[in-house]
Design an enzyme around this catalytic site. Structure first.
Site, short mmCIF file in Angstrom:
data_model
loop_
_atom_site.label_atom_id
_atom_site.label_comp_id
_atom_site.label_asym_id
_atom_site.label_seq_id
_atom_site.Cartn_x
_atom_site.Cartn_y
_atom_site.Cartn_z
N CYS A 9 52.86 51.84 -13.49
CA CYS A 9 51.96 52.69 -14.28
C CYS A 9 51.82 52.04 -15.65
CB CYS A 9 52.52 54.11 -14.40
SG CYS A 9 52.93 54.89 -12.81
N SER A 10 50.94 51.05 -15.76
CA SER A 10 51.10 50.06 -16.81
C SER A 10 50.35 50.29 -18.11
CB SER A 10 50.71 48.68 -16.27
OG SER A 10 49.46 48.73 -15.65
N PRO B 56 49.10 51.58 -21.67
CA PRO B 56 48.13 50.64 -22.24
C PRO B 56 48.53 49.18 -22.15
CG PRO B 56 49.41 51.62 -24.00
CD PRO B 56 49.86 52.31 -22.74
N LYS C 115 54.39 47.30 -22.29
CA LYS C 115 55.53 46.88 -21.45
C LYS C 115 55.10 45.75 -20.51
CE LYS C 115 57.76 51.44 -21.51
NZ LYS C 115 56.66 52.19 -22.18
N ASP D 71 45.97 53.32 -7.54
CA ASP D 71 47.19 54.13 -7.56
C ASP D 71 48.35 53.33 -6.98
OD1 ASP D 71 49.13 56.08 -7.42
OD2 ASP D 71 47.83 57.60 -6.55
N CYS E 255 59.45 58.74 -21.57
CA CYS E 255 59.60 59.08 -22.99
C CYS E 255 59.75 60.60 -23.10
CB CYS E 255 58.42 58.57 -23.82
SG CYS E 255 56.79 59.08 -23.23
#
Length: 501
Positions: A249-250, A252, A255, A300, A382
């Site tokens: 789930c990259s 913006p 990471k 997805d 987070c």
């Protein structure tokens, strides 16, 4: 008698002149443009908050490349959001918006803020001119609301959350695909004091409030404005150069490009993102970072087939899925959003939403565990909530164990570990919103057996390759020896025949 006629000079003094539109000044044009940019950001922010699926935080939207007047836009958006509930009440009480202007409500909110609480609005804009004509009605409506609420000032009515004033250091991650940390430090020290982080390599610490958004190193992708806890996730995964990795789930993409730097631009990273708007931001960040080993996939992660041969060599997965964001709410200015205000206090927990998020997080983590060649998986959020953190990890432990995975300790020197809700929670990592100025969670799954077998195979293959030249040489020598013996025996036979033996 002749009629008296005014002279030309007199006529010029009494002649009614048409009003001349004064050209707006540079400051007025700048303010006009900032209000339009702020309205666009405000629209995206409010729509994302209403859907509970934001395209980006307020800061990330304001500091995107498309916004030119960042400082003025940021101030307008934040101040309008702080006063938004009052502005809405005033506009409704005054009943001044026609159907035409209701279609541009975000712009009207921005102008109403400037008109009632901010700077005097310039008349260089149709929307500004319209609301300026309604200024008396707006101010009267505000006075009635204050009296009805039993307060004397707008400040009393606002009751601003003091937690929003919490300041934390500015963290800067050096993009080693372009420059090294020493060069970054030398450049940044021309303006700021700079320290190295003792936990994350190539992470620098600058004073709170350091504004680097227009710094050349930020604009050319040599450094990224990324928090400490966020930077710890990619380091915990520990991918090696040449590996094949999935960032599930990259967007913006902070990471993602961090993984690329850790891999020295070698190997391949498949960066998945479902949201179309966020895919564009991801692609921009990947290009800015010079991360040539990243392939952006608009789709997805859950639709990737672990049995597909194209994923048969994936060795690591970083899973940082959608979460409540409760650990970085104040850093993202979420306390300014209508949904936060509606909850009454920052301590309010939407249990149904958390359960829905946790259901998706568990499904995504189980999917990551299903890839046959994966050795390392980081699941991070987070969030400060046990529901999204320890509970999700605990719910997949049996399944993970059946596939050979075990929890490993990320950053063993870090003092704050997981909540003691199950055996093994000491392997988990937490950051504290009060101490660390953000709440983050990291878990690391490692499939030791597969990793050891593969390393053993690599060593065996390497050993075999090292012996191969010697084996070829020996075979050739044996072949030569056999040929020599055969030739020698033939010579002996011929000699015997010639002697009549």
């Amino acid at each position: 008698m002749a009629r008296w006629k005014p002279t030309a000079a007199l006529r010029s003094t009494v002649k009614e002149r048409k009003p001349i539109d004064k050209k707006p000044s540079n400051a007025e044009r700048s303010a006009l443009f900032a209000r339009r940019e702020a309205a666009k950001v405000l629209r995206s922010t409010l729509q994302g908050d209403a859907r509970r699926r934001a395209v980006g935080s307020i800061k990330s939207l304001v500091y995107s490349p498309s916004v030119r007047n960042k400082k003025a836009t940021f101030a307008l958006v934040c101040q309008t959001l702080k006063h938004l509930s009052i502005i809405k009440d005033v506009l409704e009480e005054a009943n001044v918006l026609s159907a035409k202007w209701k279609k541009h409500q975000e712009l009207m909110y921005i102008i109403a803020y400037d008109l009632l609480f901010g700077q005097e609005v310039s008349l260089s804009g149709d929307a500004e001119k319209y609301l300026m004509l309604k200024k008396d009605a707006l101010q009267s409506a505000l006075s009635r609301i204050l009296r009805r609420k039993g307060v004397k000032t707008v400040e009393d009515l606002l009751g601003l959350d003091k937690k929003s004033e919490v300041r934390k250091p500015r963290y800067v991650r050096v993009n080693t695909l372009k420059i090294d940390a020493e060069y970054a430090k030398s450049e940044l020290r021309q303006q700021y004091s700079v320290q190295e982080d003792d936990m994350v390599p190539d992470l620098l610490i600058l004073p709170p409030g350091a504004d680097l958004h227009n710094h050349p190193l930020v604009k050319n992708g040599s450094i990224f404005l990324q928090g400490r806890a966020s930077s710890m996730a990619a380091v915990a995964l520990g991918p090696k150069p040449g590996w094949k990795v999935i960032d599930a789930c990259s967007a913006p993409g902070n990471k993602t490009v961090h993984l690329a730097a850790l891999m020295k631009g070698k190997g391949k990273i498949i960066a998945c993102e479902l949201n179309k708007d966020r895919v564009k931001r991801l692609q921009d960040n990947v290009k800015l970072a010079g991360a040539i080993n990243v392939k952006v996939k608009h789709g997805d992660f859950l639709n990737l087939d672990p049995k597909d041969p194209s994923y048969s060599k994936v060795r690591a997965i970083l899973l940082d899925p959608s979460c409540s964001g409760s650990g970085t709410a104040f850093d993202r200015l979420d306390h300014l959003l209508p949904s936060h205000s509606a909850e009454g206090t920052s301590d309010h927990v939407d249990v149904k939403r958390l359960q829905k998020l946790a259901g998706f997080q568990k499904k995504a983590l189980e999917h990551a565990l299903s890839f046959p060649s994966v050795e390392r998986i980081v699941y991070s959020t987070c969030s400060i909530h046990q529901t999204e953190n320890e509970d999700v990890v605990n719910s997949v432990l049996h399944f993970a164990s059946s596939l050979g995975f075990q929890l490993a300790t990320a950053f063993p020197q870090w003092p704050r570990r997981g909540l003691p809700t199950f055996d093994g929670s000491e392997h988990l990592l937490r950051t504290d919103p009060t101490i660390d100025k953000e709440g983050f969670f990291i878990s690391l799954f490692v499939r030791e057996g597969l990793a050891q077998n593969e390393e053993h195979q690599i060593r065996r293959n390497s050993h075999s390759r090292a012996r191969k030249p010697l084996n070829i040489f020996v075979a050739k020598m044996l072949k030569v020896s056999r040929h020599h013996r055969f030739k020698l025996s033939c010579n002996r036979a011929n000699a015997a025949s010639s002697r009549g033996i």
